[in-house]
Every structure is written in structure tokens, then in C-alpha cells.
Design an enzyme around this catalytic site. Structure first.
Site, PDB file in Angstrom:
ATOM      1  N   CYS A 114       0.818  -1.229   0.000  1.00  0.00           N
ATOM      2  CA  CYS A 114       0.000   0.000   0.000  1.00  0.00           C
ATOM      3  C   CYS A 114       0.844   1.268   0.000  1.00  0.00           C
ATOM      4  O   CYS A 114       0.339   2.356  -0.303  1.00  0.00           O
ATOM      5  CB  CYS A 114      -0.932   0.015   1.209  1.00  0.00           C
ATOM      6  SG  CYS A 114      -2.008  -1.409   1.271  1.00  0.00           S
ATOM      7  N   HIS A 254      -3.411   7.003   3.737  1.00  0.00           N
ATOM      8  CA  HIS A 254      -3.828   5.793   3.027  1.00  0.00           C
ATOM      9  C   HIS A 254      -5.276   5.470   3.406  1.00  0.00           C
ATOM     10  O   HIS A 254      -5.645   5.497   4.582  1.00  0.00           O
ATOM     11  CB  HIS A 254      -2.885   4.657   3.438  1.00  0.00           C
ATOM     12  CG  HIS A 254      -3.309   3.315   2.945  1.00  0.00           C
ATOM     13  ND1 HIS A 254      -3.753   3.092   1.668  1.00  0.00           N
ATOM     14  CD2 HIS A 254      -3.363   2.105   3.587  1.00  0.00           C
ATOM     15  CE1 HIS A 254      -4.050   1.807   1.525  1.00  0.00           C
ATOM     16  NE2 HIS A 254      -3.828   1.199   2.677  1.00  0.00           N
ATOM     17  N   ASN A 284     -10.253   0.078   0.190  1.00  0.00           N
ATOM     18  CA  ASN A 284      -8.785   0.102   0.237  1.00  0.00           C
ATOM     19  C   ASN A 284      -8.247  -0.345  -1.129  1.00  0.00           C
ATOM     20  O   ASN A 284      -8.359  -1.521  -1.479  1.00  0.00           O
ATOM     21  CB  ASN A 284      -8.316  -0.838   1.356  1.00  0.00           C
ATOM     22  CG  ASN A 284      -6.808  -0.870   1.504  1.00  0.00           C
ATOM     23  OD1 ASN A 284      -6.074  -0.366   0.646  1.00  0.00           O
ATOM     24  ND2 ASN A 284      -6.341  -1.478   2.581  1.00  0.00           N
TER      25      ASN A 284
HETATM   26  O1  UT7 Z   1      -3.879  -1.409   3.779  1.00  0.00           O
HETATM   27  C1  UT7 Z   1      -3.321  -1.762   5.009  1.00  0.00           C
HETATM   28  C2  UT7 Z   1      -3.822  -3.086   5.335  1.00  0.00           C
HETATM   29  N1  UT7 Z   1      -5.105  -3.269   5.906  1.00  0.00           N
HETATM   30  C3  UT7 Z   1      -5.608  -2.623   6.950  1.00  0.00           C
HETATM   31  O2  UT7 Z   1      -5.176  -1.584   7.333  1.00  0.00           O
HETATM   32  C4  UT7 Z   1      -6.729  -3.306   7.695  1.00  0.00           C
HETATM   33  C5  UT7 Z   1      -6.568  -3.056   9.174  1.00  0.00           C
HETATM   34  N2  UT7 Z   1      -7.600  -3.646   9.988  1.00  0.00           N
HETATM   35  C6  UT7 Z   1      -8.892  -3.260   9.957  1.00  0.00           C
HETATM   36  O3  UT7 Z   1      -9.264  -2.369   9.220  1.00  0.00           O
HETATM   37  C7  UT7 Z   1      -9.854  -3.921  10.905  1.00  0.00           C
HETATM   38  O4  UT7 Z   1      -9.150  -4.696  11.842  1.00  0.00           O
HETATM   39  C8  UT7 Z   1     -10.904  -4.825  10.166  1.00  0.00           C
HETATM   40  C9  UT7 Z   1     -11.898  -3.925   9.429  1.00  0.00           C
HETATM   41  C10 UT7 Z   1     -10.204  -5.749   9.199  1.00  0.00           C
HETATM   42  C11 UT7 Z   1     -11.695  -5.645  11.196  1.00  0.00           C
HETATM   43  O5  UT7 Z   1     -12.283  -4.793  12.151  1.00  0.00           O
HETATM   44  P1  UT7 Z   1     -12.175  -5.152  13.701  1.00  0.00           P
HETATM   45  O6  UT7 Z   1     -12.946  -4.141  14.436  1.00  0.00           O
HETATM   46  O7  UT7 Z   1     -10.714  -5.282  14.029  1.00  0.00           O
HETATM   47  O8  UT7 Z   1     -12.953  -6.535  13.786  1.00  0.00           O
HETATM   48  P2  UT7 Z   1     -12.403  -7.961  14.236  1.00  0.00           P
HETATM   49  O9  UT7 Z   1     -11.463  -8.518  13.223  1.00  0.00           O
HETATM   50  O10 UT7 Z   1     -11.932  -7.889  15.643  1.00  0.00           O
HETATM   51  O11 UT7 Z   1     -13.748  -8.807  14.189  1.00  0.00           O
HETATM   52  C12 UT7 Z   1     -14.844  -8.530  15.077  1.00  0.00           C
HETATM   53  C13 UT7 Z   1     -15.953  -9.513  14.777  1.00  0.00           C
HETATM   54  C14 UT7 Z   1     -15.476 -10.970  14.715  1.00  0.00           C
HETATM   55  O12 UT7 Z   1     -16.507 -11.766  15.283  1.00  0.00           O
HETATM   56  P3  UT7 Z   1     -16.377 -12.298  16.805  1.00  0.00           P
HETATM   57  O13 UT7 Z   1     -15.127 -13.115  16.839  1.00  0.00           O
HETATM   58  O14 UT7 Z   1     -16.282 -11.059  17.644  1.00  0.00           O
HETATM   59  O15 UT7 Z   1     -17.631 -13.070  16.986  1.00  0.00           O
HETATM   60  C15 UT7 Z   1     -15.412 -11.252  13.243  1.00  0.00           C
HETATM   61  O16 UT7 Z   1     -15.600 -12.619  12.934  1.00  0.00           O
HETATM   62  O17 UT7 Z   1     -16.525  -9.228  13.483  1.00  0.00           O
HETATM   63  C16 UT7 Z   1     -16.548 -10.430  12.698  1.00  0.00           C
HETATM   64  N3  UT7 Z   1     -16.402 -10.058  11.307  1.00  0.00           N
HETATM   65  C17 UT7 Z   1     -17.447  -9.727  10.521  1.00  0.00           C
HETATM   66  N4  UT7 Z   1     -18.767  -9.689  10.738  1.00  0.00           N
HETATM   67  C18 UT7 Z   1     -19.546  -9.306   9.731  1.00  0.00           C
HETATM   68  C19 UT7 Z   1     -15.256  -9.942  10.599  1.00  0.00           C
HETATM   69  N5  UT7 Z   1     -15.541  -9.539   9.343  1.00  0.00           N
HETATM   70  C20 UT7 Z   1     -16.886  -9.405   9.266  1.00  0.00           C
HETATM   71  C21 UT7 Z   1     -17.761  -9.019   8.242  1.00  0.00           C
HETATM   72  N6  UT7 Z   1     -19.085  -8.972   8.508  1.00  0.00           N
HETATM   73  N7  UT7 Z   1     -17.329  -8.689   7.014  1.00  0.00           N
END
Ligand code: UT7
Length: 327
Positions: A114, A254, A284
Site C-alpha cells: 500500500c 492511506h 482500500n
Molecule cells: O492497507 C493496510 C492493510 N489493511 C488494513 O489496514 C486493515 C486493518 N484492519 C482493519 O481495518 C480492521 O481490523 C478490520 C476492518 C479488518 C476488522 O475490524 P475489527 O474491528 O478489528 O474486527 P475484528 O477482526 O476484531 O472482528 C470482530 C468480529 C469478529 O466476530 P467475533 O469473533 O467477535 O464473533 C469477526 O468474525 O466481526 C466479525 N467479522 C465480521 N462480521 C460481519 C469480521 N468480518 C466481518 C464481516 N461482517 N465482514
């Protein structure tokens, strides 16, 4: 002759196909509400059949050349930041050269995920120091959706396709590229990977595609590092140039996730109305995200003459970077 390094024109391109959160609700177990709350993304663009990274890059390059008032043949170097080139060989930059209808230039890709566009800007700056007459096309372009697993809800909602470009010269009319800072920490590489197909994760004839072919990330860890690294490298470049956050008129980070953009803005202590974001419409787009947003912010008047603009990026590697532009 004025020795400043100047951006003569910006360009961008995003494919026409729109993939909305409602579309994704039909593909995986997710909801518009989850995606918007956690990421800020409402829709993203995706390529159509037969449309490749070099096509997006070439469209963005044509727009940048037009805005620079230059012919393609005047360009001496083409640098493309991408992790999704059409092929491993030839490079995406070689395909852009061909599609622009020019030849015998220097053309190469940069692998900085990125952060690819800011790395390309710094390579452009270095080349202009060696060759003051050079005319450089710096591009960030990706078809990220090619490397996204559309059965994995934790990644497929985040990404989109696009391209952005800039023409750099020494001297001339346009915003000055005052400084660029680059950083890497290879120790953290395993937190964000696209490894399948590399020589450490090979595919033999007849193998089916494994998960490692696609973007894999440990979201929360990446999130924390992204906020910390972008904020610190913005402060470092300001300090190196005898400036403070009060001097910055526009912060353009970004476009990974609205919550990351917002957190960087807060830690950097800049007013929210000075922070540019289009993540809601494009998601992204990796190396394309900064130049796509930058070109849009210039054309819509968000960035004005006299503004000091801070760019910053973060991506797999980990790589991160900042740049200062004086409009
Ligand atoms: O370009 C640079 C690279 N990328 C990034 O910068 C991405 C950086 N990270 C993020 O943007 C965030 O961490 C995410 C958007 C990827 C995830 O958000 P989060 O608030 O960190 O969520 P999480 O991974 O902790 O997941 C929370 C919950 C989980 O369920 P449980 O375990 O709490 O029951 C996931 O399974 O949300 C669930 N989940 C979803 N639910 C509905 C994960 N993806 C989804 C989804 N829809 N698409």
C-alpha cells in the site's frame, strides 16, 4: 533553472463496475451495518473481465499527462507501485509503456504494497537528482480484487481496484514535493501477506488455489501498527523540515479504513475537516489509494493553492511512508 521537484499533473482512474455492501451481503455472511461501522466503506470499484492493472495505470497516466500539458513521449521513466501486476514478467510499468504507445524509456515496478506510490515518489525524487532533465511518471495501481478471497468476509469487504498517477519534473509549474520519508519493518511481514505463488509457497501444475494466494491479514494488529506508524512518520517528516502539525492544511492518509484515518487524524492532532477521505466510495485500493485520493482532492478544490499537504501510507511488509507537498 528552478531546482525544486515539482508535480506537474495528477491523474486517477477507477473501473466503472461498482460493488456495494448490499452486493457483498449476498456473497458472504456480512451486513452493510457491520461494514460501514467497522470500515466506513459503502462501495468499491472492481475491474471488468479483461481489464488489468496496467489498463487502470495507463488511464491514470493519460490524465496526469494531460493535466501536465505533456505528451507521453516526453516521459523518461515510468515507476509503478503495485502488488497486483498483470504478470510477474513483464512488469506492469513495461505494459504501461507499451499501452502509452512509447518505447525505450526506463520502466520498473516497486513492491511496497500500500506504500507503493510514496515509494515511487521517492524513487522519482532520487532519479531527478541524478538526471535533472528526467520526466517521471509515478503511478500506484492495483487490481486488489484479483487477490481477494470472496468467500472470506474478514477481507473481501475491505478492498477495491483503482489507479492514480503523478508527473514529476525538476522545476516548472506545480506543487513542490518538499520531502519524502520511507520506513520498513520486515519482522512484522507475517501479519499481512499475499504469499501464494512466491518461491516460498509454490504452485505445481494441477494444484488447486490455496488460501495463501489471497490477501491474509491479522486485522487488529495491522490496525494498531497502521495508526502508530503513520502518525510517527508524519511527525518525523515535520520535524526534519522545521514544521509542526499546525502548519499542515490537509492530511491525506492511506485509505484503508475510516477508523484508521480518523485515529491518525486524532493522534496527529489535526482538525477533522482537514483530513481527506474517499474510502466510503473506493475501499482500500492499496498503492492506488493515496494518488487516487490526491488527484480527487485537487480537482474538487479540497486542496487549495498555498496548502501544505501531508501524505502518509502504510502496508504489507510492513512498509510506511510520509510526504510533504507545498501547493
Ligand atoms: O492497507 C493496510 C492493510 N489493511 C488494513 O489496514 C486493515 C486493518 N484492519 C482493519 O481495518 C480492521 O481490523 C478490520 C476492518 C479488518 C476488522 O475490524 P475489527 O474491528 O478489528 O474486527 P475484528 O477482526 O476484531 O472482528 C470482530 C468480529 C469478529 O466476530 P467475533 O469473533 O467477535 O464473533 C469477526 O468474525 O466481526 C466479525 N467479522 C465480521 N462480521 C460481519 C469480521 N468480518 C466481518 C464481516 N461482517 N465482514
Amino acid at each position: 533553472m528552478n531546482n525544486d521537484i515539482v508535480i506537474r499533473g495528477f491523474g486517477r482512474y477507477a473501473p466503472e463496475n461498482v460493488l456495494t455492501n448490499a452486493d457483498l451481503e449476498k456473497m458472504v455472511d456480512t451486513s452493510d451495518e457491520w461494514i460501514v461501522t467497522r470500515t466506513g466503506v459503502k462501495e468499491r470499484r472492481i475491474v471488468s473481465e479483461g481489464q488489468f492493472t496496467s489498463d487502470l495505470a495507463t488511464e491514470a497516466a493519460r490524465m496526469a499527462l494531460k493535466n501536465a500539458g505533456m505528451e507521453a513521449d516526453e516521459i523518461t521513466h515510468i515507476i509503478v507501485g503495485t502488488f497486483t501486476p498483470d504478470h510477474l514478467v513483464p512488469s506492469c510499468a513495461c505494459s504501461v509503456e507499451q499501452k502509452l504507445g512509447i518505447k525505450e524509456k526506463a520502466a520498473f515496478d516497486i513492491a511496497a504494497a500500500c506504500s507503493g506510490f510514496l515509494y515511487a515518489l521517492e524513487m522519482g525524487r532520487a532519479l531527478l537528482t541524478l538526471h535533472p532533465e528526467a520526466k517521471i511518471l509515478a503511478i500506484g495501481a492495483e487490481v486488489v480484487t484479483h487477490r481477494v478471497n470472496f468467500t472470506d468476509r474478514t477481507t473481501c469487504v475491505l478492498f477495491g481496484d483503482g489507479a492514480g498517477a503523478a508527473v514529476l519534473t525538476k522545476g516548472g509549474q506545480g506543487p513542490k514535493l518538499m520531502d519524502v520519508k520511507l520506513a520498513t519493518d520486515g519482522n512484522l511481514g507475517s501479519l499481512l501477506t499475499v504469499s501464494g505463488g512466491g518461491c516460498a509457497s509454490t504452485y505445481k501444475p494441477g494444484d488447486t488455489i490455496r488460501d495463501d494466494y489471497f490477501v491474509m491479514l491479522q486485522g487488529r494488529e495491522v490496525f494498531k501498527h497502521a495508526v502508530r506508524s503513520m502518525t510517527s512518520i508524519c511527525n518525523e517528516i515535520l520535524e526534519a523540515n522545521g514544521l509542526t502539525n499546525k502548519d499542515v492544511d490537509v492530511l491525506l492518509p492511506h485509505q484503508a479504513n475510516w477508523r484508521i484515518i480518523d485515529a491518525v487524524g486524532r493522534k496527529f492532532e489535526i482538525e477533522p475537516e482537514k483530513v481527506y477521505s474517499n474510502v466510503d466510495r473506493f475501499g482500500n485500493t492499496s498503492a492506488a489509494s493515496v494518488p487516487l485520493a490526491l488527484s480527487e482532492a485537487v480537482d474538487t478544490g479540497f486542496i487549495k493553492d498555498g496548502d501544505l499537504v501531508m501524505l502518509t501510507s502504510f502496508g504489507g511488509g510492513f512498509t510506511w511512508a510520509s510526504a510533504l507537498l507545498q501547493f
